[in-house]
Write an enzyme that holds these catalytic residues in place. Structure first.
Site, mmCIF file in Angstrom:
data_model
loop_
_atom_site.group_PDB
_atom_site.id
_atom_site.type_symbol
_atom_site.label_atom_id
_atom_site.label_comp_id
_atom_site.label_asym_id
_atom_site.label_seq_id
_atom_site.Cartn_x
_atom_site.Cartn_y
_atom_site.Cartn_z
ATOM 1 N N LYS A 205 0.867 -1.182 0.000
ATOM 2 C CA LYS A 205 0.000 0.000 0.000
ATOM 3 C C LYS A 205 0.899 1.226 0.000
ATOM 4 O O LYS A 205 1.811 1.340 0.815
ATOM 5 C CB LYS A 205 -0.879 -0.026 1.252
ATOM 6 C CG LYS A 205 -1.694 1.235 1.436
ATOM 7 C CD LYS A 205 -2.642 1.087 2.609
ATOM 8 C CE LYS A 205 -3.234 2.429 2.979
ATOM 9 N NZ LYS A 205 -4.212 2.321 4.050
HETATM 10 C C1 R5P Z 1 -3.194 5.121 8.251
HETATM 11 O O1 R5P Z 1 -2.173 4.795 8.770
HETATM 12 C C2 R5P Z 1 -4.205 4.187 7.991
HETATM 13 O O2 R5P Z 1 -3.586 2.953 7.900
HETATM 14 C C3 R5P Z 1 -5.091 4.335 6.770
HETATM 15 O O3 R5P Z 1 -5.551 3.072 6.445
HETATM 16 C C4 R5P Z 1 -4.455 4.899 5.558
HETATM 17 O O4 R5P Z 1 -3.839 6.101 5.838
HETATM 18 C C5 R5P Z 1 -5.473 5.061 4.420
HETATM 19 O O5 R5P Z 1 -6.460 5.902 4.756
HETATM 20 P P1 R5P Z 1 -6.601 7.335 4.071
HETATM 21 O O6 R5P Z 1 -7.147 7.075 2.715
HETATM 22 O O7 R5P Z 1 -7.548 8.062 4.962
HETATM 23 O O8 R5P Z 1 -5.238 7.946 4.025
#
Ligand code: R5P
Length: 292
Positions: A205
């Site tokens: 990711k």
């Molecule tokens: C952050 O550490 C979290 O793991 C979230 O899953 C990640 O940041 C993704 O969420 P967003 O799209 O809000 O950035």
């Protein structure tokens, strides 16, 4: 270790050449995995499109009840139809998500910091593999801070998850962290995503960046793109579209969905971009039609 003196920057990424070792399996880099690993990856990545819409709602693990995530029990039922995979904590999922949804789960398995500290980079693997198995996790997500204070411990946590995941055929999703002091350049994402893939994760990711095609080409496992801070819906859809066009295998969006005034419509049109080839313009037009 190769010495760093005279190291030449990578430059030939063959971005337009498809990945050459997929065999007949739809997930990048996964053709040599065993049946269980492929089965779990197939729950995350739709075998028809090869892509995934992950809904990220694990933010509470370090920031408490942030805007939009005050009540997981009320939010998730609105969005679940358009997500292939739910990314959350074991506490959030067990308490608030019906098991009968039968969705793929990307289980947040690392933690160690909170927003009360300045430095969020110190995380270890805190969820045991036995609990990941009991949760029927389709993947374990481990945050990794390349180039930050917590680099060594988070690399160790990631490798621990890969070792345990390999034993029980549970994929690991390496999450590239970007703290406020850290770079958000393609040079950084090339380094971090490839490092995580070489450690053996099955999914990375990361964030969208300039030259994302190069980042995707140089990473031999699927990239899913995080949404990041809330943007106007139109801009968030453009980011999702560009990510998919540049080689991402999906998105893992949180705030750009659950902080929208219309979260269900937003995830619905993100799904169209990811799985049905909608352009950002088409998706935004549909979004406006749905909310009006
Ligand atoms: C952050 O550490 C979290 O793991 C979230 O899953 C990640 O940041 C993704 O969420 P967003 O799209 O809000 O950035």
């Amino acid at each position: 270790m190769a010495d760093n003196v005279g190291n030449k920057d990578a430059k030939t990424f063959s971005e337009n050449v498809p990945f050459a070792n997929n065999g007949d399996f739809h997930v990048k880099g996964a053709s040599n995995y065993d049946w269980g690993m492929k089965d779990r990856l197939s729950r995350i990545f739709n075998p028809n499109s090869g892509k995934t819409v992950m809904l990220a709602f694990d933010h509470g693990y370090f920031m408490g009840p942030t805007s939009g995530l005050e009540r997981l029990d009320l939010l998730i039922p609105q969005l679940v139809d358009y997500a292939d995979c739910l990314m959350g904590t074991r506490g959030g999922i067990r308490s608030s998500v019906p098991a009968s949804y039968n969705k793929a789960i990307a289980l947040r398995a690392s933690s160690g910091s909170s927003i009360l500290q300045g430095d969020l980079s110190h995380e270890s693997m805190v969820v045991g593999i036995d609990d990941a198995i009991k949760m029927n996790a389709s993947a374990m997500a481990i945050q990794t801070f390349i180039g930050a204070d917590g680099q060594k411990e988070t690399i160790e946590a990631l490798n621990k998850a890969v070792n345990l995941g390999s034993k029980y055929s549970i994929p690991t999703m390496g999450v590239v962290a970007v703290g406020k002091e850290m770079e958000r350049t393609s040079k950084f994402f090339l380094l971090a995503t490839r490092m995580l893939a070489e450690f053996g994760v099955q999914i990375v990711k990361t964030y969208y960046c300039e030259d994302f095609e190069k980042v995707a080409s140089a990473c031999p496992v699927p990239l899913v793109v995080a949404g990041g801070k809330k943007l106007p819906e139109k801009d968030a859809l453009t980011m999702a579209y560009k990510s998919i066009q540049s080689g991402a295998a999906g998105v893992d969006m949180g705030r750009n969905i659950f902080q929208s005034k219309h979260p269900r419509e937003m995830i619905q049109v993100v799904n169209k971009i990811v799985h049905e080839g909608y352009s950002d313009k088409e998706a935004y037009e549909l979004f406006e039609n749905l909310i009006n």
